[in-house]
Design a protein around this motif. Structure first.
Motif, PDB file in Angstrom:
ATOM      1  N   TYR A   9       0.756  -1.205   0.050  1.00  0.00           N
ATOM      2  CA  TYR A   9       0.096  -0.129   0.136  1.00  0.00           C
ATOM      3  C   TYR A   9       0.797   1.237   0.071  1.00  0.00           C
ATOM      4  O   TYR A   9       0.703   1.994  -1.052  1.00  0.00           O
ATOM      5  CB  TYR A   9      -0.917   0.041   0.954  1.00  0.00           C
ATOM      6  CG  TYR A   9      -2.178  -0.997   0.804  1.00  0.00           C
ATOM      7  CD1 TYR A   9      -3.132  -0.701   0.085  1.00  0.00           C
ATOM      8  CD2 TYR A   9      -2.219  -2.363   1.671  1.00  0.00           C
ATOM      9  CE1 TYR A   9      -4.134  -1.763  -0.344  1.00  0.00           C
ATOM     10  CE2 TYR A   9      -3.157  -3.132   1.256  1.00  0.00           C
ATOM     11  CZ  TYR A   9      -4.263  -2.878   0.432  1.00  0.00           C
ATOM     12  OH  TYR A   9      -5.151  -3.762  -0.196  1.00  0.00           O
ATOM     13  N   PHE A  44     -11.001   4.419  -0.832  1.00  0.00           N
ATOM     14  CA  PHE A  44     -10.197   3.728  -1.644  1.00  0.00           C
ATOM     15  C   PHE A  44     -10.810   2.300  -1.619  1.00  0.00           C
ATOM     16  O   PHE A  44     -10.360   1.123  -1.096  1.00  0.00           O
ATOM     17  CB  PHE A  44      -8.958   3.712  -0.854  1.00  0.00           C
ATOM     18  CG  PHE A  44      -7.983   2.880  -1.556  1.00  0.00           C
ATOM     19  CD1 PHE A  44      -7.875   2.470  -2.727  1.00  0.00           C
ATOM     20  CD2 PHE A  44      -6.725   2.369  -0.631  1.00  0.00           C
ATOM     21  CE1 PHE A  44      -6.811   1.800  -3.384  1.00  0.00           C
ATOM     22  CE2 PHE A  44      -5.871   1.494  -1.322  1.00  0.00           C
ATOM     23  CZ  PHE A  44      -5.945   1.398  -2.706  1.00  0.00           C
ATOM     24  N   GLY A  73      -7.536   2.596   6.084  1.00  0.00           N
ATOM     25  CA  GLY A  73      -6.931   3.380   4.940  1.00  0.00           C
ATOM     26  C   GLY A  73      -6.633   4.829   5.360  1.00  0.00           C
ATOM     27  O   GLY A  73      -5.875   5.368   6.418  1.00  0.00           O
ATOM     28  N   ALA A 122      -6.008  -6.090  12.009  1.00  0.00           N
ATOM     29  CA  ALA A 122      -7.382  -6.553  12.262  1.00  0.00           C
ATOM     30  C   ALA A 122      -7.871  -7.740  13.071  1.00  0.00           C
ATOM     31  O   ALA A 122      -8.673  -8.358  13.529  1.00  0.00           O
ATOM     32  CB  ALA A 122      -8.039  -6.759  10.727  1.00  0.00           C
ATOM     33  N   ILE A 138     -14.264  -2.450   5.049  1.00  0.00           N
ATOM     34  CA  ILE A 138     -14.323  -2.040   3.601  1.00  0.00           C
ATOM     35  C   ILE A 138     -13.204  -2.316   2.850  1.00  0.00           C
ATOM     36  O   ILE A 138     -12.251  -1.761   2.929  1.00  0.00           O
ATOM     37  CB  ILE A 138     -14.787  -0.581   3.350  1.00  0.00           C
ATOM     38  CG1 ILE A 138     -16.088   0.001   4.170  1.00  0.00           C
ATOM     39  CG2 ILE A 138     -15.000  -0.485   1.709  1.00  0.00           C
ATOM     40  CD1 ILE A 138     -16.382   1.250   3.891  1.00  0.00           C
ATOM     41  N   HIS A 139     -13.246  -3.500   2.046  1.00  0.00           N
ATOM     42  CA  HIS A 139     -12.042  -3.806   1.155  1.00  0.00           C
ATOM     43  C   HIS A 139     -10.828  -4.175   1.722  1.00  0.00           C
ATOM     44  O   HIS A 139      -9.871  -3.524   1.426  1.00  0.00           O
ATOM     45  CB  HIS A 139     -12.012  -2.920  -0.183  1.00  0.00           C
ATOM     46  CG  HIS A 139     -13.003  -2.952  -0.991  1.00  0.00           C
ATOM     47  ND1 HIS A 139     -14.306  -3.080  -1.020  1.00  0.00           N
ATOM     48  CD2 HIS A 139     -13.049  -2.783  -2.305  1.00  0.00           C
ATOM     49  CE1 HIS A 139     -15.024  -3.307  -1.910  1.00  0.00           C
ATOM     50  NE2 HIS A 139     -14.308  -2.824  -2.838  1.00  0.00           N
ATOM     51  N   VAL A 140     -10.969  -5.068   2.997  1.00  0.00           N
ATOM     52  CA  VAL A 140      -9.839  -5.166   3.964  1.00  0.00           C
ATOM     53  C   VAL A 140      -9.358  -6.793   3.685  1.00  0.00           C
ATOM     54  O   VAL A 140      -8.136  -7.186   3.658  1.00  0.00           O
ATOM     55  CB  VAL A 140      -9.961  -4.654   5.242  1.00  0.00           C
ATOM     56  CG1 VAL A 140      -8.724  -5.062   5.981  1.00  0.00           C
ATOM     57  CG2 VAL A 140     -10.284  -3.371   5.085  1.00  0.00           C
ATOM     58  N   ILE A 144      -6.055 -10.727   4.181  1.00  0.00           N
ATOM     59  CA  ILE A 144      -6.316 -11.228   5.583  1.00  0.00           C
ATOM     60  C   ILE A 144      -6.547 -12.865   5.099  1.00  0.00           C
ATOM     61  O   ILE A 144      -7.866 -13.298   5.069  1.00  0.00           O
ATOM     62  CB  ILE A 144      -7.253 -10.494   6.317  1.00  0.00           C
ATOM     63  CG1 ILE A 144      -6.662  -9.072   6.476  1.00  0.00           C
ATOM     64  CG2 ILE A 144      -7.127 -11.571   7.539  1.00  0.00           C
ATOM     65  CD1 ILE A 144      -7.623  -8.235   7.661  1.00  0.00           C
TER      66      ILE A 144
HETATM   67  C1  LIG Z   1      -8.066  -1.279  -0.312  1.00  0.00           C
HETATM   68  S1  LIG Z   1      -7.636  -0.468   1.060  1.00  0.00           S
HETATM   69  C2  LIG Z   1      -9.258   0.105   1.959  1.00  0.00           C
HETATM   70  C3  LIG Z   1      -9.039   0.944   2.691  1.00  0.00           C
HETATM   71  C4  LIG Z   1     -10.446   1.713   3.733  1.00  0.00           C
HETATM   72  N1  LIG Z   1     -11.260   0.632   4.054  1.00  0.00           N
HETATM   73  C5  LIG Z   1     -11.297   2.172   2.286  1.00  0.00           C
HETATM   74  O1  LIG Z   1     -12.240   1.600   2.007  1.00  0.00           O
HETATM   75  O2  LIG Z   1     -11.087   3.533   1.780  1.00  0.00           O
HETATM   76  C6  LIG Z   1      -7.187  -1.757   2.200  1.00  0.00           C
HETATM   77  C7  LIG Z   1      -6.605  -1.441   3.471  1.00  0.00           C
HETATM   78  O3  LIG Z   1      -6.496  -2.684   4.251  1.00  0.00           O
HETATM   79  C8  LIG Z   1      -5.402  -2.526   5.022  1.00  0.00           C
HETATM   80  N2  LIG Z   1      -5.142  -3.834   5.892  1.00  0.00           N
HETATM   81  C9  LIG Z   1      -4.739  -4.963   5.074  1.00  0.00           C
HETATM   82  N3  LIG Z   1      -4.683  -5.977   6.026  1.00  0.00           N
HETATM   83  C10 LIG Z   1      -4.916  -5.534   7.180  1.00  0.00           C
HETATM   84  C11 LIG Z   1      -4.900  -5.995   8.499  1.00  0.00           C
HETATM   85  N4  LIG Z   1      -4.476  -7.217   8.872  1.00  0.00           N
HETATM   86  N5  LIG Z   1      -5.237  -5.277   9.667  1.00  0.00           N
HETATM   87  C12 LIG Z   1      -5.690  -4.060   9.394  1.00  0.00           C
HETATM   88  N6  LIG Z   1      -5.378  -3.267   8.148  1.00  0.00           N
HETATM   89  C13 LIG Z   1      -5.269  -4.113   7.142  1.00  0.00           C
HETATM   90  C14 LIG Z   1      -4.444  -1.861   4.235  1.00  0.00           C
HETATM   91  O4  LIG Z   1      -3.457  -1.355   4.838  1.00  0.00           O
HETATM   92  C15 LIG Z   1      -5.182  -1.040   3.478  1.00  0.00           C
HETATM   93  O5  LIG Z   1      -5.233   0.560   4.094  1.00  0.00           O
END
Ligand SMILES: C[S@@+](CC[C@H](N)C(=O)[O-])C[C@H]1O[C@@H](n2cnc3c(N)ncnc32)[C@H](O)[C@@H]1O
Length: 273
Positions: A9, A44, A73, A122, A138-140, A144
């Motif tokens: 990211y 995002f 994000g 998370a 949202i989209h996370v 994982i």
């Molecule tokens: C596509 S972005 C979406 C960001 C935000 N939810 C939005 O919709 O604007 C995915 C996000 O998930 C976070 N992410 C991925 N794995 C994660 C984890 N294990 N714990 C927390 N955040 C995580 C990334 O750092 C990134 O900021």
């Protein structure tokens, strides 16, 4: 693995400065920014702010609600909720660069008192049990593998009766995902669940499922419009390039195929703790 996801990211702790310069170049007055000015960069996920508002409508939010945003994000969804409902939102995200930018951008639009962001995972939330009135993600979960832990943690920190809203990209029946995509440049950090797996993951975490909404067709139109816009005005129209880099146009084109061929679906789940 966490480091690889965060650096996919962004490693840039000065992301907010880049975004500010871009906004200025687009003719925005930095002293009078609104959340709408930020929406092209800070929401995002597929379908942007519209999708965030759609989720929020079913979250039963009030001005005194304290909401958790898991994987927050750049903080766009958190600010959208705080602005519209007057509630407080705490965000947690693996990527420190995003948390730093999210904090700066909230101050730009006068929402610094109502939202906060901290770095964390998370699957191991740094919060007490039953702390939040509602939660969203949202989209996370696409990044994982241990989704069972992620959803168990979400349930643990929610008050009984609190709504958990999940909007994610799922594995469709049309075949393997074509990479790169915005959440991964290759399959090593991509972990998509199927719609059937989602139902059992959420009920396995103790949630009661209230409603499911499939937005795949609308997501297809979103990417078709985005790629058409880039063809006309160039990739510079898309501020996500600041963190996704020069391969964003390829990612967007892959997403048109991924969604059109139903290799992916976008689905929202609304559950109660
Ligand atoms: C596509 S972005 C979406 C960001 C935000 N939810 C939005 O919709 O604007 C995915 C996000 O998930 C976070 N992410 C991925 N794995 C994660 C984890 N294990 N714990 C927390 N955040 C995580 C990334 O750092 C990134 O900021």
């Amino acid at each position: 693995m966490s480091d690889r996801i965060a650096s996919h990211y962004s490693d840039n702790l000065h992301l907010a400065d880049l975004i500010a310069k871009d906004l200025q170049a687009a003719g925005k007055d930095l002293n009078r920014l609104t959340t709408a000015d930020l929406a092209m960069v800070d929401e995002f996920h597929i379908r942007g702010r519209k999708a965030t508002l759609e989720l929020a409508e079913r979250m039963k939010l009030k001005a005194d609600s304290h909401v958790l945003d898991i994987g927050s994000g750049l903080g766009g969804p958190a600010r959208t909720l705080a602005e519209k409902y007057g509630c407080r939102v705490s965000g947690i995200d693996l990527t420190q660069a995003f948390c730093t930018a999210a904090t700066a951008m909230s101050a730009w639009v006068g929402l610094g008192e109502r939202v906060d962001f901290r770095q964390g995972d998370a699957t191991s939330l740094p919060f007490a049990d039953k702390q939040f009135d509602a939660a969203m993600t949202i989209h996370v979960a696409m990044n994982i593998a241990a989704k069972d832990k992620m959803y168990t943690e979400a349930r643990r920190v929610l008050k009984p009766g609190g709504i958990f809203a999940v909007y994610d990209v799922l594995q469709g029946k049309g075949g393997d995902v074509l990479y790169p995509v915005p959440w991964a440049r290759d399959p090593s950090i991509s972990h998509l669940a199927t719609p059937d797996e989602m139902k059992s993951l959420l009920s396995g975490a103790g949630f009661e499922l209230l409603h499911i909404q499939d937005s795949t067709e609308e997501s297809q139109r979103f990417f078709e419009q985005l790629t058409a816009q880039m063809a006309k005005t160039g990739a510079s129209a898309v501020a996500w390039r600041f963190f996704l880099g020069d391969d964003f146009p390829v990612m967007a084109r892959n997403q048109v195929r991924n969604v059109t061929e139903r290799r992916i679906r976008t689905v929202s789940y609304f559950c109660v703790a």
